[in-house]
Design a protein around this motif. Structure first.
Motif, PDB file in Angstrom:
ATOM      1  N   VAL A   1     -35.196 -25.685 -18.076  1.00 13.31           N
ATOM      2  CA  VAL A   1     -33.657 -26.227 -18.546  1.00 13.31           C
ATOM      3  C   VAL A   1     -32.812 -24.835 -18.301  1.00 13.31           C
ATOM      4  N   SER A   2     -31.748 -25.447 -18.009  1.00 10.49           N
ATOM      5  CA  SER A   2     -30.413 -24.250 -17.780  1.00 10.49           C
ATOM      6  C   SER A   2     -30.455 -23.477 -19.068  1.00 10.49           C
ATOM      7  N   THR A   3     -30.421 -22.209 -19.206  1.00  9.29           N
ATOM      8  CA  THR A   3     -30.228 -21.635 -20.211  1.00  9.29           C
ATOM      9  C   THR A   3     -28.770 -21.342 -20.585  1.00  9.29           C
ATOM     10  N   GLY A   4     -27.720 -21.254 -19.833  1.00  9.82           N
ATOM     11  CA  GLY A   4     -26.415 -21.056 -20.136  1.00  9.82           C
ATOM     12  C   GLY A   4     -25.788 -20.586 -18.877  1.00  9.82           C
ATOM     13  N   SER A   5     -25.055 -19.344 -19.088  1.00 12.37           N
ATOM     14  CA  SER A   5     -24.008 -19.098 -18.028  1.00 12.37           C
ATOM     15  C   SER A   5     -24.840 -17.962 -17.418  1.00 12.37           C
ATOM     16  N   ARG A   6     -24.170 -17.397 -16.116  1.00 10.04           N
ATOM     17  CA  ARG A   6     -24.873 -16.516 -15.390  1.00 10.04           C
ATOM     18  C   ARG A   6     -25.201 -15.049 -16.219  1.00 10.04           C
ATOM     19  N   ARG A   7     -24.204 -14.774 -17.097  1.00  9.55           N
ATOM     20  CA  ARG A   7     -24.507 -13.497 -18.036  1.00  9.55           C
ATOM     21  C   ARG A   7     -25.640 -13.492 -18.739  1.00  9.55           C
ATOM     22  N   ILE A   8     -25.732 -14.692 -19.375  1.00  7.58           N
ATOM     23  CA  ILE A   8     -26.871 -14.968 -20.353  1.00  7.58           C
ATOM     24  C   ILE A   8     -28.167 -14.894 -19.760  1.00  7.58           C
ATOM     25  N   VAL A   9     -28.165 -15.606 -18.411  1.00  6.32           N
ATOM     26  CA  VAL A   9     -29.336 -15.605 -17.654  1.00  6.32           C
ATOM     27  C   VAL A   9     -29.713 -14.062 -17.132  1.00  6.32           C
ATOM     28  N   GLU A  10     -28.630 -13.304 -16.594  1.00  7.99           N
ATOM     29  CA  GLU A  10     -28.847 -12.005 -16.266  1.00  7.99           C
ATOM     30  C   GLU A  10     -29.460 -11.158 -17.415  1.00  7.99           C
ATOM     31  N   ALA A  11     -28.917 -11.346 -18.657  1.00 12.43           N
ATOM     32  CA  ALA A  11     -29.311 -10.562 -19.951  1.00 12.43           C
ATOM     33  C   ALA A  11     -30.975 -10.790 -20.236  1.00 12.43           C
ATOM     34  N   ILE A  12     -30.920 -12.175 -20.035  1.00 11.29           N
ATOM     35  CA  ILE A  12     -32.533 -12.535 -20.485  1.00 11.29           C
ATOM     36  C   ILE A  12     -33.350 -11.913 -19.344  1.00 11.29           C
ATOM     37  N   ASP A  13     -32.881 -11.987 -18.093  1.00 15.01           N
ATOM     38  CA  ASP A  13     -33.817 -11.478 -16.935  1.00 15.01           C
ATOM     39  C   ASP A  13     -34.052  -9.761 -17.085  1.00 15.01           C
ATOM     40  N   ARG A  14     -32.871  -9.242 -17.408  1.00 16.88           N
ATOM     41  CA  ARG A  14     -32.824  -7.783 -17.675  1.00 16.88           C
ATOM     42  C   ARG A  14     -33.821  -7.524 -18.871  1.00 16.88           C
ATOM     43  N   ALA A  15     -33.923  -8.280 -19.933  1.00 17.75           N
ATOM     44  CA  ALA A  15     -34.727  -7.961 -21.034  1.00 17.75           C
ATOM     45  C   ALA A  15     -36.249  -8.249 -20.791  1.00 17.75           C
ATOM     46  N   GLU A  16     -36.561  -9.066 -19.819  1.00 13.41           N
ATOM     47  CA  GLU A  16     -37.809  -9.426 -19.377  1.00 13.41           C
ATOM     48  C   GLU A  16     -38.367  -8.151 -18.616  1.00 13.41           C
ATOM     49  N   ARG A  17     -37.647  -7.781 -17.608  1.00 10.92           N
ATOM     50  CA  ARG A  17     -37.808  -6.303 -16.834  1.00 10.92           C
ATOM     51  C   ARG A  17     -38.051  -5.491 -17.557  1.00 10.92           C
ATOM     52  N   SER A  18     -37.532  -5.260 -18.601  1.00 15.79           N
ATOM     53  CA  SER A  18     -37.515  -3.801 -19.527  1.00 15.79           C
ATOM     54  C   SER A  18     -38.985  -3.925 -20.503  1.00 15.79           C
ATOM     55  N   ARG A  19     -39.395  -5.171 -20.400  1.00 18.10           N
ATOM     56  CA  ARG A  19     -40.676  -5.093 -21.237  1.00 18.10           C
ATOM     57  C   ARG A  19     -41.898  -4.418 -20.630  1.00 18.10           C
ATOM     58  N   ASP A  20     -41.944  -4.518 -19.292  1.00 20.73           N
ATOM     59  CA  ASP A  20     -42.820  -3.616 -18.440  1.00 20.73           C
ATOM     60  C   ASP A  20     -42.421  -2.284 -18.080  1.00 20.73           C
ATOM     61  N   ALA A  21     -41.107  -2.491 -17.502  1.00 19.50           N
ATOM     62  CA  ALA A  21     -40.522  -1.307 -16.912  1.00 19.50           C
ATOM     63  C   ALA A  21     -39.356  -0.905 -17.403  1.00 19.50           C
ATOM     64  N   PRO A  22     -39.088  -0.138 -18.370  1.00 19.39           N
ATOM     65  CA  PRO A  22     -37.756   0.212 -19.226  1.00 19.39           C
ATOM     66  C   PRO A  22     -36.942   0.934 -18.282  1.00 19.39           C
ATOM     67  N   GLU A  23     -35.638   0.572 -18.282  1.00 19.06           N
ATOM     68  CA  GLU A  23     -34.687   1.594 -17.505  1.00 19.06           C
ATOM     69  C   GLU A  23     -34.766   2.984 -18.126  1.00 19.06           C
ATOM     70  N   VAL A  24     -34.677   4.025 -17.178  1.00 20.61           N
ATOM     71  CA  VAL A  24     -34.741   5.170 -17.619  1.00 20.61           C
ATOM     72  C   VAL A  24     -33.350   6.076 -17.662  1.00 20.61           C
ATOM     73  N   VAL A  25     -33.157   6.530 -18.435  1.00 25.42           N
ATOM     74  CA  VAL A  25     -31.776   7.232 -18.521  1.00 25.42           C
ATOM     75  C   VAL A  25     -31.832   8.730 -17.897  1.00 25.42           C
ATOM     76  N   THR A  26     -30.920   8.947 -16.960  1.00 22.37           N
ATOM     77  CA  THR A  26     -31.182  10.243 -16.094  1.00 22.37           C
ATOM     78  C   THR A  26     -29.830  11.199 -16.312  1.00 22.37           C
ATOM     79  N   ARG A  27     -28.934  10.722 -17.466  1.00 21.20           N
ATOM     80  CA  ARG A  27     -27.950  11.710 -17.667  1.00 21.20           C
ATOM     81  C   ARG A  27     -27.385  11.234 -18.903  1.00 21.20           C
ATOM     82  N   VAL A  28     -26.702  12.278 -19.551  1.00 20.69           N
ATOM     83  CA  VAL A  28     -25.815  11.929 -20.862  1.00 20.69           C
ATOM     84  C   VAL A  28     -24.800  11.174 -20.365  1.00 20.69           C
ATOM     85  N   PRO A  29     -24.472  10.127 -21.383  1.00 24.34           N
ATOM     86  CA  PRO A  29     -23.293   9.392 -21.053  1.00 24.34           C
ATOM     87  C   PRO A  29     -21.992  10.008 -21.072  1.00 24.34           C
ATOM     88  N   GLY A  30     -21.177   9.528 -20.335  1.00 26.68           N
ATOM     89  CA  GLY A  30     -19.708  10.496 -20.280  1.00 26.68           C
ATOM     90  C   GLY A  30     -18.926  10.293 -21.604  1.00 26.68           C
TER      91      GLY A  30
END
Length: 96
Positions: free
Chosen positions: A45-74
């Motif tokens: 079923v549709s899970t909602g807006s594009r932003r929600i789907v992207e957030a769910i996909d990003r969370a799924e990807r981070s389970r196995d390969a988390p995003e790595v921070v390469t620099r201190v935030p500005g």
């Protein structure tokens, strides 16, 4: 419309869109016309807006390969200051 999955012995899994609740237990395969049996799987079923789907996909990807921070935030990434109480009765309450 819901998408139901049927398994054909010749063609394998076949997706068939049908109105919800009208899917028979078997039907002719749309590719070869042999009998295909319905598989029971999680609903698609549709899970909602594009932003929600992207957030769910990003969370799924981070389970196995988390995003790595390469620099201190500005400097622009700082938290906004906590609002101070304007009511004199609440000024003595503990701050978060």
């Amino acid at each position: 419309m819901a998408t139901y999955v049927y398994r054909c012995d010749t063609d394998g899994p076949v997706d068939v869109p049908l109105p919800m609740g009208t899917a028979p237990s078997s039907l002719p395969c749309p590719r070869c016309a042999r009998e295909a049996v319905r598989l029971f799987c999680p609903p698609r079923v549709s899970t909602g807006s594009r932003r929600i789907v992207e957030a769910i996909d990003r969370a799924e990807r981070s389970r196995d390969a988390p995003e790595v921070v390469t620099r201190v935030p500005g400097a622009g990434a700082r938290r906004p200051p906590v609002a101070t109480a304007t009511n004199p009765l609440t000024r003595r309450l503990p701050r978060p």
